[in-house]
Design a protein around this motif. Structure first.
Motif, short mmCIF file in Angstrom:
data_model
loop_
_atom_site.label_atom_id
_atom_site.label_comp_id
_atom_site.label_asym_id
_atom_site.label_seq_id
_atom_site.Cartn_x
_atom_site.Cartn_y
_atom_site.Cartn_z
N PRO A 267 0.81 -1.23 0.00
CA PRO A 267 0.00 0.00 0.00
C PRO A 267 0.84 1.28 0.00
O PRO A 267 0.34 2.35 -0.35
CB PRO A 267 -0.83 -0.11 1.28
N ALA B 174 0.92 4.16 -2.65
CA ALA B 174 -0.01 5.31 -2.73
C ALA B 174 0.76 6.62 -2.82
O ALA B 174 0.24 7.62 -3.32
CB ALA B 174 -0.93 5.31 -1.52
N SER C 60 0.70 8.48 -6.02
CA SER C 60 -0.44 9.37 -6.30
C SER C 60 -0.19 10.75 -5.72
O SER C 60 -0.54 11.77 -6.32
CB SER C 60 -1.73 8.80 -5.71
N GLU C 61 0.47 10.76 -4.56
CA GLU C 61 0.75 12.07 -3.93
C GLU C 61 1.73 12.90 -4.75
O GLU C 61 1.73 14.12 -4.69
CB GLU C 61 1.32 11.86 -2.52
N GLU D 10 -4.84 7.28 -10.24
CA GLU D 10 -5.21 6.18 -9.34
C GLU D 10 -4.54 4.87 -9.72
O GLU D 10 -4.49 3.93 -8.92
CB GLU D 10 -6.73 5.96 -9.37
N LEU E 272 -2.99 2.05 -7.38
CA LEU E 272 -2.20 2.81 -6.41
C LEU E 272 -2.92 3.02 -5.08
O LEU E 272 -2.32 3.46 -4.11
CB LEU E 272 -1.79 4.16 -7.01
N ARG E 273 -4.18 2.66 -5.03
CA ARG E 273 -4.89 2.82 -3.75
C ARG E 273 -4.54 1.70 -2.78
O ARG E 273 -4.61 1.86 -1.57
CB ARG E 273 -6.41 2.85 -4.01
N ASN E 274 -4.15 0.52 -3.33
CA ASN E 274 -3.82 -0.59 -2.42
C ASN E 274 -2.57 -1.36 -2.82
O ASN E 274 -2.16 -2.28 -2.13
CB ASN E 274 -5.01 -1.55 -2.32
#
Lengths: 252, 387
Positions: free
Chosen positions: A157, A160, A163-164, A169, A213-215
């Motif tokens: 995870p 993520a 994404s930042e 996503e 990219l969320r998990n």
């Protein structure tokens, strides 16, 4: 694997190893997997579907692309111009194809400092995970028992973070490697075959994978050990992009 | 260490190649603003640029700006401040003896090499050797040589019988070409040393030293010394003996008397790193080499740090009298002002292994007093029966 993963191996002490290392930036695991039967395989995470009701954003990560030629003796040479053209063509065609299928796309910009470190680490991790997935899942000659039957791979995870720092996503990673035989090599292959010797051609190799990219889940992976399309030209790159995105969720 | 003989300065081993320096008018790769010329060179640069991109992210890089600045300044002293900036030096933390040069200016120096240098002139001779590969475009030459010979070998391999032998002889010839380039780089380095005022004998001394280390290693392992093993048609580099000899001969001609060795400068620059590099070396489980290197570092006398390292080496080997000897070294170290806190940890553990539990625990407690924020506090505290 990536050159860095084993510095000491880079310094293998004889020219034979040197020769081998010149067989372009051949990803070791992919090269090994040439022995596996069947040249193209793909997988999708069970039950995966893009979130409904909005356009998913896919960011293409800095790819690993080499385009070169193969001498009669089998030595590969990277061609800088072809590589540059191939990279531009492929990035364009992949985006075209994804956009036509309704995705929003971007290419991860060149980064520096801490952000570049993070993306470099995830590019390296992706290669490792893909190699494991190839050996244990797509071509499971003697795969891990716990990985049988279900396509279940993750980069964790923590990804993520991408994404930042500018990714959408989903992140699309890909690899493409071509080594076109020079006329001398072709001639050698023909003579060799006629005489019953083996002078194997080096097929083009490509793979692509999509990470949520969320998990961190690897939701789709396609590996083609004998891929078509001359990426130096737009129409060839279009064919390569089509084959790279084979079985991509949401594209038929 | 066995690999040393073969691998030294394999730098080019990465991306070997090179053109027969027949273009005096061509700019050197070290010139400001140099761009790779033809397709072969541009292809090699592209690959190495990609490699460098990854290298910059490596966890193995020693990023200490002072050490990097120092090594860079030695290169500049050696080859001249106008050209040295074409090379980008990366110091890699790995306890083996090697350095390398890629065609695009990436120079890699391994920390195990730094541990084995005794003065600035020796370091200068290594950096000069690598820079010689760079300026002579050896990677490019070698790439072309291998391609030409492997092309010929591929065709010959189709000829039954004799073809195979001919192919082998071509491979042998490619390796001979590589040895010639190594020799050329060795001699170029001597010229740099002479021009910059460094003692040219330093280059030969490295090999002499390395051969002595191989002897020490072999003795501890009760094996035959590797120093003259592996010299053959299939070697990528000239033998260590050959290199030691031709470098000494050439240096004698140039004159070594009164030339700069830069021992004090080198020691000052390395001071901070030696404990870490010695620690890496101890973990190799190579008793003979490590004992030899410690002795070399202690040529001016045994400091607390070096005595501590020697204690660690003996404790790690743990053969029959080693614990007793280790305790002796730790105690000698403890009497010196520069002994690291870990001296008492080593002392405590070694004493406990000898059955002296109370003394051992006392030493461990002293370690924790001296280093209250020790990362192994929990474990050592348990051993010391701390509250």
């Amino acid at each position: 694997m990536a050159a860095l993963t084993d510095l000491r191996r880079l310094f293998t002490h004889c020219l034979l190893a040197l020769l081998a290392s010149f067989v372009l930036a051949t990803n070791a695991a992919v090269a090994n997997s040439l022995v596996y039967a069947g040249s193209e395989r793909s997988a999708v995470q069970e039950g995966f579907a893009f979130p409904a009701g909005k356009q998913p954003k896919i960011t293409i990560m800095r790819p690993e692309i080499f385009v070169g030629e193969q001498s009669s003796g089998g030595l590969a040479r990277v061609n800088a111009d072809w590589t540059k053209a191939g990279k531009e063509n492929l990035l364009f065609e992949l985006q075209q194809r994804l956009q036509k299928a309704g995705f929003s796309t971007s290419v991860m910009p060149e980064l520096s400092g801490e952000n570049e470190t993070i993306t470099a680490e995830y590019r390296a991790l992706f290669k490792i995970v893909v190699n494991s997935a190839i050996e244990n899942d797509l071509w499971p000659a003697d795969g891990l028992p716990t990985k049988k039957g279900e396509f279940d791979w993750s980069l964790g995870p923590g990804i993520a973070k991408l994404s930042e720092i500018g990714a959408g996503e989903f992140a699309l990673f890909f690899y493409s490697h071509d080594s076109f035989p020079l006329p001398g090599r072709r001639a050698l292959e023909l003579v060799g075959i006629a005489k019953g010797f083996d002078a194997p051609e080096q097929p083009s190799v490509g793979y692509a994978g999509l990470v949520d990219l969320r998990n961190g889940k690897l939701v789709w992976l396609n590996v083609n050990l004998r891929i078509d399309g001359d990426v130096r030209k737009p129409e060839g790159a279009r064919e390569r992009a089509r084959q790279l995105l084979n079985d991509f969720p949401g594209i038929n | 260490m066995q690999k040393l003989a073969l691998s030294f300065l394999t730098a080019t081993s990465l991306a070997v190649a090179g053109v027969a320096n027949a273009h005096p008018s061509r700019p050197l790769p070290s010139a400001i603003g140099y761009e790779p010329k033809d397709e072969d060179e541009r292809g090699l640069w592209l690959q190495m640029d990609e490699f460098e991109r990854n290298l910059k992210q490596s966890k193995l890089l020693i990023r200490d700006p002072e050490l990097n600045q120092y090594v860079h300044s030695v290169l500049c002293n050696t080859v001249g401040s106008d050209r040295c900036n074409a090379a980008r030096i990366y110091i890699i933390r790995t306890p083996y003896f090697n350095a390398s040069m890629a065609p695009n200016g990436v120079m890699m120096v391994w920390s195990g090499l730094l541990l084995r240098m005794r003065n600035e002139a020796e370091l200068a001779s290594v950096l000069g050797h690598e820079f010689g590969h760079f300026e002579k475009q050896h990677s490019l030459q070698s790439f072309r040589d291998i391609r030409a010979k492997s092309d010929a070998a591929a065709w010959l391999s189709l000829v039954p019988g004799a073809g195979m032998f001919a192919s082998f002889s071509l491979l042998g010839s490619a390796l001979r070409f590589n040895r010639e380039m190594e020799r050329e780089a060795d001699l170029i380095s001597l010229d740099y040393l002479a021009e910059s005022g460094y003692d040219p004998m330093a280059a030969s001394n490295i090999w002499e030293q390395l051969r002595a280390e191989m002897d020490a290693q072999a003795k501890a392992r009760k094996q035959r010394s590797m120093k003259d093993v592996g010299n053959s048609l299939w070697s990528t580099h000239p033998s260590t003996k050959e290199r030691m000899e031709y470098l000494r001969e050439a240096a004698e001609e140039m004159g070594s008397e009164g030339k700069r060795k830069g021992e004090a400068e080198f020691r000052a620059a390395m001071q901070k790193w030696w404990p870490k590099l010695v620690d890496d070396q101890i973990k190799l489980n190579d008793f003979g080499s490590t004992e030899f290197l410690l002795g070399q570092l202690a040529s001016d006398g045994w400091t607390g740090r070096l005595l501590f390292a020697r204690g660690e080496l003996y404790r790690a080997r743990a053969k029959k009298d080693d614990m007793t000897k280790a305790v002796g070294f730790y105690r000698q170290a403890a009497a010196k002002s520069d002994a690291p806190a870990e001296t008492w940890r080593g002392l405590g553990v070694a004493l406990m292994r000898l059955g002296k539990q109370a003394d051992g625990r006392a030493a461990l407690r002293k370690y924790l007093q001296k280093k209250p924020d020790a990362s192994d506090r929990a474990m050592i505290g348990l051993m010391a029966r701390e509250k």
